[in-house]
Design a protein around this motif. Structure first.
Motif, PDB file in Angstrom:
ATOM      1  N   LEU A   1      99.599 106.067  46.227  1.00 14.88           N
ATOM      2  CA  LEU A   1      98.252 106.499  46.606  1.00 14.88           C
ATOM      3  C   LEU A   1      98.307 107.405  47.831  1.00 14.88           C
ATOM      4  N   MET A   2      99.172 107.071  48.786  1.00 13.95           N
ATOM      5  CA  MET A   2      99.333 107.903  49.976  1.00 13.95           C
ATOM      6  C   MET A   2      99.873 109.281  49.601  1.00 13.95           C
ATOM      7  N   ALA A   3     100.872 109.306  48.712  1.00 19.03           N
ATOM      8  CA  ALA A   3     101.434 110.584  48.263  1.00 19.03           C
ATOM      9  C   ALA A   3     100.381 111.418  47.536  1.00 19.03           C
ATOM     10  N   LEU A   4      99.532 110.745  46.774  1.00 19.87           N
ATOM     11  CA  LEU A   4      98.463 111.437  46.053  1.00 19.87           C
ATOM     12  C   LEU A   4      97.447 112.018  47.034  1.00 19.87           C
ATOM     13  N   ALA A   5      97.096 111.241  48.058  1.00 16.85           N
ATOM     14  CA  ALA A   5      96.161 111.719  49.079  1.00 16.85           C
ATOM     15  C   ALA A   5      96.745 112.902  49.844  1.00 16.85           C
ATOM     16  N   LEU A   6      98.063 112.877  50.086  1.00 19.52           N
ATOM     17  CA  LEU A   6      98.728 113.979  50.788  1.00 19.52           C
ATOM     18  C   LEU A   6      98.697 115.266  49.976  1.00 19.52           C
ATOM     19  N   GLN A   7      98.756 115.132  48.643  1.00 22.77           N
ATOM     20  CA  GLN A   7      98.709 116.315  47.780  1.00 22.77           C
ATOM     21  C   GLN A   7      97.399 117.079  47.955  1.00 22.77           C
TER      22      GLN A   7
ATOM     23  N   ALA B   1      98.515 113.889  58.918  1.00 24.61           N
ATOM     24  CA  ALA B   1      99.036 112.923  59.889  1.00 24.61           C
ATOM     25  C   ALA B   1      98.257 111.613  59.818  1.00 24.61           C
ATOM     26  N   PHE B   2      96.934 111.716  59.639  1.00 19.67           N
ATOM     27  CA  PHE B   2      96.081 110.525  59.534  1.00 19.67           C
ATOM     28  C   PHE B   2      96.438 109.720  58.288  1.00 19.67           C
ATOM     29  N   ILE B   3      96.645 110.413  57.162  1.00 15.11           N
ATOM     30  CA  ILE B   3      96.977 109.747  55.902  1.00 15.11           C
ATOM     31  C   ILE B   3      98.298 109.005  56.020  1.00 15.11           C
ATOM     32  N   VAL B   4      99.303 109.658  56.604  1.00 10.82           N
ATOM     33  CA  VAL B   4     100.618 109.024  56.767  1.00 10.82           C
ATOM     34  C   VAL B   4     100.504 107.798  57.675  1.00 10.82           C
TER      35      VAL B   4
ATOM     36  N   PHE C   1      89.219 107.121  48.837  1.00 12.04           N
ATOM     37  CA  PHE C   1      88.109 108.012  49.185  1.00 12.04           C
ATOM     38  C   PHE C   1      88.611 109.445  49.378  1.00 12.04           C
ATOM     39  N   ILE C   2      89.769 109.592  50.034  1.00 10.82           N
ATOM     40  CA  ILE C   2      90.352 110.926  50.245  1.00 10.82           C
ATOM     41  C   ILE C   2      90.718 111.560  48.912  1.00 10.82           C
ATOM     42  N   VAL C   3      91.306 110.760  48.016  1.00 10.08           N
ATOM     43  CA  VAL C   3      91.668 111.256  46.679  1.00 10.08           C
ATOM     44  C   VAL C   3      90.422 111.667  45.900  1.00 10.08           C
ATOM     45  N   ILE C   4      89.389 110.850  45.986  1.00 15.25           N
ATOM     46  CA  ILE C   4      88.123 111.134  45.290  1.00 15.25           C
ATOM     47  C   ILE C   4      87.541 112.466  45.749  1.00 15.25           C
ATOM     48  N   GLN C   5      87.601 112.707  47.049  1.00 15.19           N
ATOM     49  CA  GLN C   5      87.025 113.947  47.584  1.00 15.19           C
ATOM     50  C   GLN C   5      87.912 115.160  47.323  1.00 15.19           C
ATOM     51  N   ALA C   6      89.220 115.008  47.608  1.00 15.46           N
ATOM     52  CA  ALA C   6      90.112 116.164  47.574  1.00 15.46           C
ATOM     53  C   ALA C   6      90.580 116.532  46.172  1.00 15.46           C
TER      54      ALA C   6
ATOM     55  N   GLU D   1     105.696 112.760  44.585  1.00 15.41           N
ATOM     56  CA  GLU D   1     105.321 112.367  43.230  1.00 15.41           C
ATOM     57  C   GLU D   1     106.433 111.460  42.720  1.00 15.41           C
ATOM     58  N   PRO D   2     106.129 110.558  41.796  1.00 17.63           N
ATOM     59  CA  PRO D   2     107.137 109.560  41.408  1.00 17.63           C
ATOM     60  C   PRO D   2     108.331 110.117  40.646  1.00 17.63           C
ATOM     61  N   TYR D   3     108.099 111.125  39.806  1.00 22.71           N
ATOM     62  CA  TYR D   3     109.187 111.651  38.979  1.00 22.71           C
ATOM     63  C   TYR D   3     109.156 113.175  38.967  1.00 22.71           C
ATOM     64  N   VAL D   4     110.352 113.756  38.825  1.00 21.40           N
ATOM     65  CA  VAL D   4     110.496 115.207  38.710  1.00 21.40           C
ATOM     66  C   VAL D   4     111.155 115.498  37.364  1.00 21.40           C
ATOM     67  N   ASP D   5     110.600 116.450  36.614  1.00 25.65           N
ATOM     68  CA  ASP D   5     111.177 116.828  35.321  1.00 25.65           C
ATOM     69  C   ASP D   5     112.588 117.379  35.523  1.00 25.65           C
ATOM     70  N   GLU D   6     113.457 117.080  34.570  1.00 28.65           N
ATOM     71  CA  GLU D   6     114.834 117.568  34.646  1.00 28.65           C
ATOM     72  C   GLU D   6     114.875 119.094  34.741  1.00 28.65           C
TER      73      GLU D   6
END
Length: 628
Positions: A88-94, A104-107, A387-392, A519-524
């Motif tokens: 969720l934090m990584a998603l909010a950072l995106q 910085a606040f999200i981290v 909330f950050i994800v919902i907005q951003a 993100e959790p996975y990267v395509d080969e």
């Protein structure tokens, strides 16, 4: 790459829903062992009015927090199928890449939530197993003095089996937990038949009336009601293993109804027999079923504890991958499931902490005073990040997103503030644990930032190095040299160090950097990025991209370079790694206490050779002195 959960057939969804029952709902599923008992522990009368009020509070807490907030809303915020606070934090950072202050606040709050999770990981095994074994006080009062020894033995077995991996044990979890929830529902249903009027508690009027009547004491009760929703975050955290639909199906069709039946059944028992408040869960069962119920409850609490311990392993591994925590020894316990990992350091630290808790508090009622702070703190972090994800990212309109934030934040803050009254009586413990882990992670991040700044100041561009070598050519030896680099820019210090002292260079020279995506996975197809420098064609910059859920196996990833036009013979390649010796300037921007901590963490972090799966016989380590 894992199969997308959206691709699952109806049969697969049902199978995964069954498996999810054995892993996801262990914590919240064992809450009936102690939640109702603790609400009345402070002397609240057990007459019908008060029982209905308490049941109404429990019903609406589960409905609003677990069902509405997590199962309906937050679980929609999946990061390529993955859930949990780090995802969720990584998603909010995106959604906040262009805003450094927000990033910085999200981290900061994300790390705070993750730190509090470790406090929860310590208390859950202790209170769950202890509350189950305390059934001996009802089943065989003469064996009361065996409660603590049996609890320690059960927990010892639990932590020692972690070294073997939980794959085989995990296959047994689903049937046992299904039987557990079926038993919860059956016991509750039989009790409700005797006092069906208890079902009126679904009316929120009873909850509101109780709070108004009790006033300040009603606020105190909320600190015990929160015990009914501990484990709510597991629905979201384990989404990567089972998927959205299976977890929702298991919750709505089986787990949620079973829990409600049991809570209402305990309420019906108290209305008919107020003295049963001593332990309403066990006293709801017929006498002949007490021993089997004790065994089943103990097994279920072990499973609940297993899920929390596995969660601690997973969160720690994600924090390491994202660079928020020092490298640790990570063992993969399954050849099929990437998420099944074992971290020895975390396991033994948790075991010692849990033993200290059990021997210090000695009862589930005493431990309940320490429970709740960590859980509610993590829930607040989830609400803010969502909330950050919902907005951003989802771009909901302002009124809707603020309505989401205010509704659930008020509920979370109500639970947190009521639990804060427990701080002098044990609630300080998860706060201390969370603070320690938060300081460790923030110190590590601060130290890495200073290290990156130091390397940037010393940075030499490939173009500059190429010009130097033209003026002062070195002896070239056959073969390939791979230099591991932290920074994605410039020539690493270990390469400059080698050229300066040995005055030779390999015919093919590769600077390799590992990059972890948010993100959790990267395509080969996007795993490898290669760039060539210089006129001779012997300089290469290679970047390997991994997701925070992936194993960072350098050997396997380098095989992809051949497909990208860079041939690497791994049998003859040499890996150069810098063995860094840290020191601090007198005017270093890092406080003195953080300097010692960062030095300790750096010295005790796992070797890059082992962590990145680099063949040890092909490694050359060079000592490099770094002054921060």
């Amino acid at each position: 790459m894992p199969v997308k959960h959206s691709d699952h057939t109806q049969g697969q969804v049902n199978t995964l829903a069954l498996s999810a029952i054995g892993v996801v709902f262990g914590d919240i599923g064992t809450s009936p062992l102690y939640a109702v008992k603790e609400v009345f522990h402070g002397g609240l009368p057990t007459d019908a009015t008060h029982v209905l009020g308490v049941l109404s509070l429990i019903f609406w807490a589960i409905t609003l927090v677990v069902t509405t907030k997590y199962a309906i809303f937050i679980m929609r915020a999946d990061n390529k199928g993955e859930g949990g606070i780090m995802a969720l934090m990584a998603l909010a950072l995106q959604g906040s890449k262009d805003n450094p202050e927000r990033k910085a606040f999200i981290v900061t709050i994300g790390l705070l939530g993750a730190s509090l999770f470790y406090g929860d990981s310590m208390i859950t095994p202790a209170i769950s197993v202890l509350s189950a074994v305390e059934g001996l006080q009802i089943v065989a009062p003469r064996l009361d003095h065996y409660v603590l020894p049996i609890t320690i033995v059960v927990l010892s077995v639990l932590f020692f089996i972690q070294t073997k991996g939980t794959g085989k044990v995990g296959r047994m979890f689903a049937p046992i937990m299904c039987f557990w929830f079926a038993t919860l529902g059956l016991l509750g249903g039989i009790s409700i038949v005797q006092h069906p009027d208890v079902l009126m508690a679904v009316n929120p009027y009873y909850a509101v009336s109780l709070l108004i009547e009790l006033g300040w004491k009603g606020f105190l009760i909320m600190g015990a009601v929160v015990l009914a929703i501990t484990g709510a975050e597991a629905l979201y955290a384990d989404m990567g293993h089972f998927g959205l639909k299976p977890i929702r199906r298991a919750w709505f069709y089986f787990v949620f109804p079973a829990l409600l039946l049991n809570y209402f059944g305990q309420g019906a028992l108290l209305i008919g027999n107020p003295k049963a408040v001593e332990n309403p869960f066990y006293l709801m069962a017929p006498h002949w079923a007490l021993y089997p119920l004790l065994i089943l409850a103990t097994l279920s609490t072990v499973i609940a504890s297993q899920a929390v311990i596995s969660g601690a392993f997973s969160v720690t591994r994600q924090a390491i991958q994202l660079g928020y925590c020092p490298r640790m020894n990570v063992r993969h316990t399954s050849g099929d499931e990437m998420g099944q990992v074992y971290l020895p350091a975390v396991n033994w630290l948790l075991m010692v902490s849990v033993f200290i808790l059990v021997l210090s508090f000695r009862s589930s009622s005493a431990l309940a005073s320490a429970y709740g702070i960590a859980v509610t703190g993590t829930m607040i972090v989830d609400t803010i990040l969502a909330f950050i994800v919902i907005q951003a990212l989802w771009q909901w309109n302002k009124a809707t997103s603020i309505a989401f934030l205010s509704t659930f934040l008020i509920i979370d803050l109500l639970f947190l503030s009521s639990n804060s009254l427990k701080i002098p009586h044990g609630g300080w413990l998860p706060l201390v644990v969370g603070t320690v882990f938060f300081l460790i992670m923030t110190t590590w991040i601060k130290g890495k930032e200073l290290l990156a700044r130091y390397l940037d100041e010393k940075r030499v561009l490939f173009e500059d190095l190429d010009e130097r070598l033209k003026d002062r050519p070195l002896v070239t030896v056959p073969g390939t040299a791979i230099y591991m680099a932290r920074s994605v820019h410039g020539v690493p210090q270990v390469l400059l160090h080698n050229l300066e002292h040995n005055h030779v260079m390999h015919k093919k020279l590769i600077v390799l950097t590992i990059v972890t995506r948010e993100e959790p996975y990267v395509d080969e197809a996007h795993r490898v990025k290669i760039r060539m420098f210089g006129d001779s064609g012997g300089f290469y910059r290679v970047k390997l991209y991994f997701g925070f859920q992936e194993e960072q196996d350098v050997r396997r990833a380098l095989q992809l370079c051949c497909h990208e036009g860079l041939d690497i013979d791994q049998k003859s390649v040499s890996f150069f790694i810098g063995s860094e010796k840290l020191s601090f300037r007198r005017k270093s921007p890092m406080p003195k206490w953080r300097r010692s901590l960062f030095s300790f963490l750096t010295h005790n972090s796992s070797s890059a050779i082992e962590y990145f799966k680099i063949p040890v016989e092909r490694v050359i380590e060079l000592g490099i002195r770094i002054e921060l």
